[in-house]
Design a protein around this motif. Structure first.
Motif: not given
Length: 225
Positions: A159-162, A183-188, A212-219
């Motif tokens: 989140e800090e990177c975003v 156990g995986i959470k996503k940042l919304q 290093d942190y982000v796999q993907s981003m969706d709208v």
């Protein structure tokens, strides 16, 4: 022909005697001849001049429609008993009427100029106000889903990177972590963007650059404001 000086008692006496056996200056109906003589008088004949007074009051009742009376107004010297010369000075009533006409015309011009000036001032004020009014900026509210690689990804760091992405026309909003599974959470995270300055493709490129942190981003949601 004439009545002498109609502004004097002597002239009014001639007029009174002239009207002793007449209802009007000429003919049998009110005409411009009556208006010409009436306008030459400086006031109401006295009560002892009964014929002139009767005629004066009668012609006075036609003042609102005097322009429509028949005939053509002629010089005073062409009215009255023969053998009497007209010596009446320029009739004040006629002069006043002419002045009124001129003033009225001038007044119309002044009113037209004033109306034109007011219209121009209002138009200038409107244009100035319109120029000062800020242009409407198209904006959108976007909800992004940013997915990490696995359950070991530091989501606080993600989140800090975003949020470190700072662009003109971009404002970050609230965020939360949502479970994805295993156990995986996503940042919304929400943001507001100016449409002319920031696009979703640009955001995706910048966010996924933190590989290093982000796999993907969706709208997740996109709404025009």
């Amino acid at each position: 022909m004439g009545f002498g000086d109609l502004k004097t008692p002597a002239g009014l006496k001639v007029l009174n005697e002239f009207l002793a056996d007449k209802s009007y200056i000429e003919g049998y109906v009110p005409s411009q001849a009556d208006i010409a003589v009436f306008d030459a008088l400086s006031g109401t004949p006295s009560a002892d001049l009964c014929h002139a007074l009767r005629w004066y009051n009668h012609i006075k009742s036609y003042q609102k429609e005097k322009g429509s009376l028949p005939g053509v107004k002629k010089p005073l010297g062409q009215y009255g008993p023969a053998g009497v010369q007209d010596t009446t000075a320029a009739a004040p009533a006629a002069a006043d009427e002419d002045d009124d006409d001129i003033d009225l015309f001038g007044s119309d011009e002044e009113e037209d100029e004033e109306a034109k000036k007011i219209k121009e001032e209002r138009l200038a004020a409107y244009n100035a106000k319109k120029a000062k009014k800020p242009a409407l900026i198209a904006k959108s509210s976007i909800l992004l889903d940013v997915k990490p690689w696995d359950d070991e990804t530091d989501m606080a760091k993600l989140e800090e990177c975003v949020r470190s992405i700072q662009l003109d026309g971009l404002v970050w909003g609230q965020s939360k972590l949502l479970p994805v599974g295993y156990g995986i959470k996503k940042l919304q995270i929400a943001c507001v963007v100016e449409d002319d300055k920031v696009g979703t493709d640009q955001l995706e490129e910048l966010i996924t650059a933190f590989e290093d942190y982000v796999q993907s981003m969706d709208v997740a949601a996109f709404n025009k404001i």
